[in-house]
Design a protein around this motif. Structure first.
Motif, PDB file in Angstrom:
ATOM      1  N   UNK A 171       0.828  -1.207   0.000  1.00 25.08           N
ATOM      2  CA  UNK A 171       0.000   0.000   0.000  1.00 25.08           C
ATOM      3  C   UNK A 171       0.863   1.258   0.000  1.00 25.08           C
ATOM      4  N   UNK A 172       1.930   1.254   0.780  1.00 30.68           N
ATOM      5  CA  UNK A 172       2.835   2.406   0.816  1.00 30.68           C
ATOM      6  C   UNK A 172       3.480   2.619  -0.556  1.00 30.68           C
ATOM      7  N   UNK A 173       3.875   1.533  -1.208  1.00 39.35           N
ATOM      8  CA  UNK A 173       4.479   1.634  -2.538  1.00 39.35           C
ATOM      9  C   UNK A 173       3.476   2.175  -3.549  1.00 39.35           C
ATOM     10  N   UNK A 174       2.228   1.740  -3.435  1.00 37.60           N
ATOM     11  CA  UNK A 174       1.182   2.217  -4.355  1.00 37.60           C
ATOM     12  C   UNK A 174       0.976   3.721  -4.203  1.00 37.60           C
ATOM     13  N   UNK A 175       0.844   4.183  -2.962  1.00 40.90           N
ATOM     14  CA  UNK A 175       0.603   5.614  -2.728  1.00 40.90           C
ATOM     15  C   UNK A 175       1.797   6.438  -3.192  1.00 40.90           C
ATOM     16  N   UNK A 176       2.998   5.988  -2.868  1.00 39.73           N
ATOM     17  CA  UNK A 176       4.201   6.705  -3.287  1.00 39.73           C
ATOM     18  C   UNK A 176       4.300   6.765  -4.803  1.00 39.73           C
ATOM     19  N   UNK A 177       3.924   5.681  -5.474  1.00 39.13           N
ATOM     20  CA  UNK A 177       3.932   5.648  -6.935  1.00 39.13           C
ATOM     21  C   UNK A 177       2.998   6.713  -7.503  1.00 39.13           C
ATOM     22  N   UNK A 178       1.781   6.774  -6.984  1.00 44.05           N
ATOM     23  CA  UNK A 178       0.814   7.750  -7.473  1.00 44.05           C
ATOM     24  C   UNK A 178       1.285   9.177  -7.288  1.00 44.05           C
ATOM     25  N   UNK A 179       1.967   9.445  -6.187  1.00 45.80           N
ATOM     26  CA  UNK A 179       2.464  10.803  -5.930  1.00 45.80           C
ATOM     27  C   UNK A 179       3.658  11.137  -6.818  1.00 45.80           C
ATOM     28  N   UNK A 180       4.428  10.127  -7.225  1.00 44.09           N
ATOM     29  CA  UNK A 180       5.562  10.361  -8.132  1.00 44.09           C
ATOM     30  C   UNK A 180       5.118  10.558  -9.574  1.00 44.09           C
ATOM     31  N   UNK A 181       3.969   9.995  -9.929  1.00 53.76           N
ATOM     32  CA  UNK A 181       3.494  10.050 -11.316  1.00 53.76           C
ATOM     33  C   UNK A 181       2.070  10.615 -11.362  1.00 53.76           C
ATOM     34  N   UNK A 184      -8.581  -0.730  -1.666  1.00 58.22           N
ATOM     35  CA  UNK A 184      -8.307   0.077  -2.860  1.00 58.22           C
ATOM     36  C   UNK A 184      -8.854   1.488  -2.705  1.00 58.22           C
ATOM     37  N   UNK A 185     -10.017   1.612  -2.094  1.00 62.80           N
ATOM     38  CA  UNK A 185     -10.584   2.946  -1.904  1.00 62.80           C
ATOM     39  C   UNK A 185      -9.696   3.780  -0.987  1.00 62.80           C
ATOM     40  N   UNK A 186      -9.067   3.123  -0.004  1.00 64.25           N
ATOM     41  CA  UNK A 186      -8.191   3.838   0.918  1.00 64.25           C
ATOM     42  C   UNK A 186      -6.929   4.356   0.252  1.00 64.25           C
ATOM     43  N   UNK A 187      -6.240   3.507  -0.500  1.00 66.18           N
ATOM     44  CA  UNK A 187      -4.989   3.946  -1.122  1.00 66.18           C
ATOM     45  C   UNK A 187      -5.259   4.904  -2.278  1.00 66.18           C
ATOM     46  N   UNK A 188      -6.335   4.661  -3.030  1.00 62.06           N
ATOM     47  CA  UNK A 188      -6.681   5.563  -4.125  1.00 62.06           C
ATOM     48  C   UNK A 188      -7.030   6.945  -3.582  1.00 62.06           C
ATOM     49  N   UNK A 189      -7.784   6.980  -2.510  1.00 61.92           N
ATOM     50  CA  UNK A 189      -8.146   8.262  -1.912  1.00 61.92           C
ATOM     51  C   UNK A 189      -6.932   9.017  -1.392  1.00 61.92           C
ATOM     52  N   UNK A 190      -5.979   8.280  -0.838  1.00 66.79           N
ATOM     53  CA  UNK A 190      -4.765   8.922  -0.315  1.00 66.79           C
ATOM     54  C   UNK A 190      -3.975   9.597  -1.429  1.00 66.79           C
ATOM     55  N   UNK A 191      -3.948   8.967  -2.603  1.00 67.25           N
ATOM     56  CA  UNK A 191      -3.256   9.560  -3.750  1.00 67.25           C
ATOM     57  C   UNK A 191      -4.032  10.765  -4.273  1.00 67.25           C
ATOM     58  N   UNK A 192      -5.316  10.584  -4.503  1.00 67.91           N
ATOM     59  CA  UNK A 192      -6.122  11.641  -5.119  1.00 67.91           C
ATOM     60  C   UNK A 192      -6.208  12.893  -4.253  1.00 67.91           C
ATOM     61  N   UNK A 193      -6.191  12.724  -2.941  1.00 70.01           N
ATOM     62  CA  UNK A 193      -6.268  13.876  -2.053  1.00 70.01           C
ATOM     63  C   UNK A 193      -5.169  14.886  -2.341  1.00 70.01           C
ATOM     64  N   UNK A 194      -3.990  14.380  -2.733  1.00 76.60           N
ATOM     65  CA  UNK A 194      -2.860  15.277  -2.982  1.00 76.60           C
ATOM     66  C   UNK A 194      -2.706  15.653  -4.454  1.00 76.60           C
ATOM     67  N   UNK A 195      -2.849  14.707  -5.357  1.00 79.10           N
ATOM     68  CA  UNK A 195      -2.508  15.011  -6.761  1.00 79.10           C
ATOM     69  C   UNK A 195      -3.508  15.951  -7.421  1.00 79.10           C
ATOM     70  N   UNK A 196      -4.652  16.171  -6.788  1.00 79.61           N
ATOM     71  CA  UNK A 196      -5.599  17.147  -7.330  1.00 79.61           C
ATOM     72  C   UNK A 196      -5.410  18.513  -6.676  1.00 79.61           C
ATOM     73  N   UNK A 197      -4.342  18.658  -5.906  1.00 83.10           N
ATOM     74  CA  UNK A 197      -3.976  19.937  -5.324  1.00 83.10           C
ATOM     75  C   UNK A 197      -2.630  20.384  -5.898  1.00 83.10           C
ATOM     76  N   UNK A 198      -2.325  21.666  -5.718  1.00 81.52           N
ATOM     77  CA  UNK A 198      -1.011  22.160  -6.098  1.00 81.52           C
ATOM     78  C   UNK A 198       0.034  21.573  -5.147  1.00 81.52           C
TER      79      UNK A 198
END
Length: 214
Positions: A96-106, A158-172
Motif C-alpha cells: 500500500x505504501x508503494x502504491x501511494x508513493x507511486x501515485x504521488x511520483x506520477x 483500494x478505496x483507501x490507497x486511491x483516496x490517499x493519492x487523489x487527495x494530494x494530486x488534485x492539489x497544487x
C-alpha cells in the motif's frame, strides 16, 4: 528541443518506439496531455510525424502506451518491497505504501488512468490492481486473519490507497504535507488497518471501540 534525426536501424523499430515513449513521458510529466502531441514527440525525437504514426495510430494510442508502461513498473515495485516479508499483513502495508508513493511520483499518469482519457489503460490497470490487492488480502486470510469477503475487503483497501493519492494530486504541490513520506506511511497504515479490522464485521465506531487514554 530538437536534435539530430533519430533513425532506427533495420530490425530496431522497438528501440525507436521506446525512445518515443521516453519523450512522451517527459512531455506528459512537464505539461500534461496538452503538451503531449504527435508533433511535439516527433520534433523532440528529430523525426517526422509519420515516423511516430508508424508506432502509434493516434494521440490516444500514444497516451495509452505511455501510461501503461509507467503503470507496469508499479507491480514490479510492489513485489520488490513485499517479496521477502513473511508476515502477509506487513507485506500488505508495504504494498500500500508503494502504491501511494507511486501515485504521488506520477501524478499526470495517475490522473489520466484513473480519471482521464486513457480509457483502455484505465480498464486494464484498474482490473489488474484490484486482482493484485485481492490476492494479497487472500494471503492474509490464509494466514489467519478473519475475512468474510476478500473481494469486499480488497475494495475497501483500494478505496483507501486511491483516496490517499487523489487527495494530494488534485492539489497544487505547495499544498502537500511537508513530510510526504510520513503521509504515505500513515495513509498506508490507515488503509490496511481500516480494511482488515472491518473485514469480518462492520461495527459502528465509538469512543469505547477506539479505547480512550486514561
Amino acid at each position: 528541443m530538437t536534435g539530430s534525426r533519430v533513425r532506427a536501424a533495420k530490425g530496431q523499430g522497438g528501440l525507436l518506439r521506446e525512445q518515443l515513449l521516453d519523450i512522451a513521458d517527459r512531455l506528459l510529466e512537464d505539461g500534461g496531455t496538452d503538451a503531449l502531441t504527435i508533433r511535439a514527440v516527433a520534433t523532440s525525437a528529430g523525426v517526422t510525424p509519420p515516423a511516430v504514426y508508424l508506432h502509434f495510430a493516434s494521440k490516444r494510442d500514444l497516451v495509452h502506451a505511455t501510461c501503461l508502461r509507467v503503470w507496469s513498473s508499479l507491480f514490479t515495485e510492489m513485489e520488490a518491497v513485499s517479496g521477502g516479508i513473511a508476515d502477509p499483513v506487513t507485506a500488505l502495508y508495504e504494498i500500500c505504501a508503494a502504491y501511494i508513493a507511486f501515485g504521488l511520483r506520477h501524478p499526470a499518469q495517475y490522473r489520466l488512468v484513473m480519471d482521464g482519457e486513457a480509457t483502455e489503460a484505465s480498464r486494464r490497470n484498474e482490473d489488474a490492481c484490484f486482482r493484485y490487492f485481492r490476492d494479497k488480502v487472500a494471503a492474509c486470510a490464509a494466514a489467519g486473519v478473519t475475512v468474510d469477503s476478500t473481494t469486499e475487503t480488497a475494495r475497501l483497501l483500494c478505496s483507501g490507497v486511491h483516496g490517499a493519492v487523489c487527495l494530494l494530486i488534485h492539489q497544487e504541490p505547495d499544498a502537500w504535507p511537508a513530510d510526504t513520506a510520513g503521509y504515505v506511511r500513515r495513509a498506508a497504515s490507515s488503509a490496511v488497518h481500516g480494511a482488515l479490522l472491518t473485514a469480518s464485521r462492520a461495527s459502528r465506531p465509538s469512543m469505547s471501540t477506539l479505547g480512550r487514554r486514561n
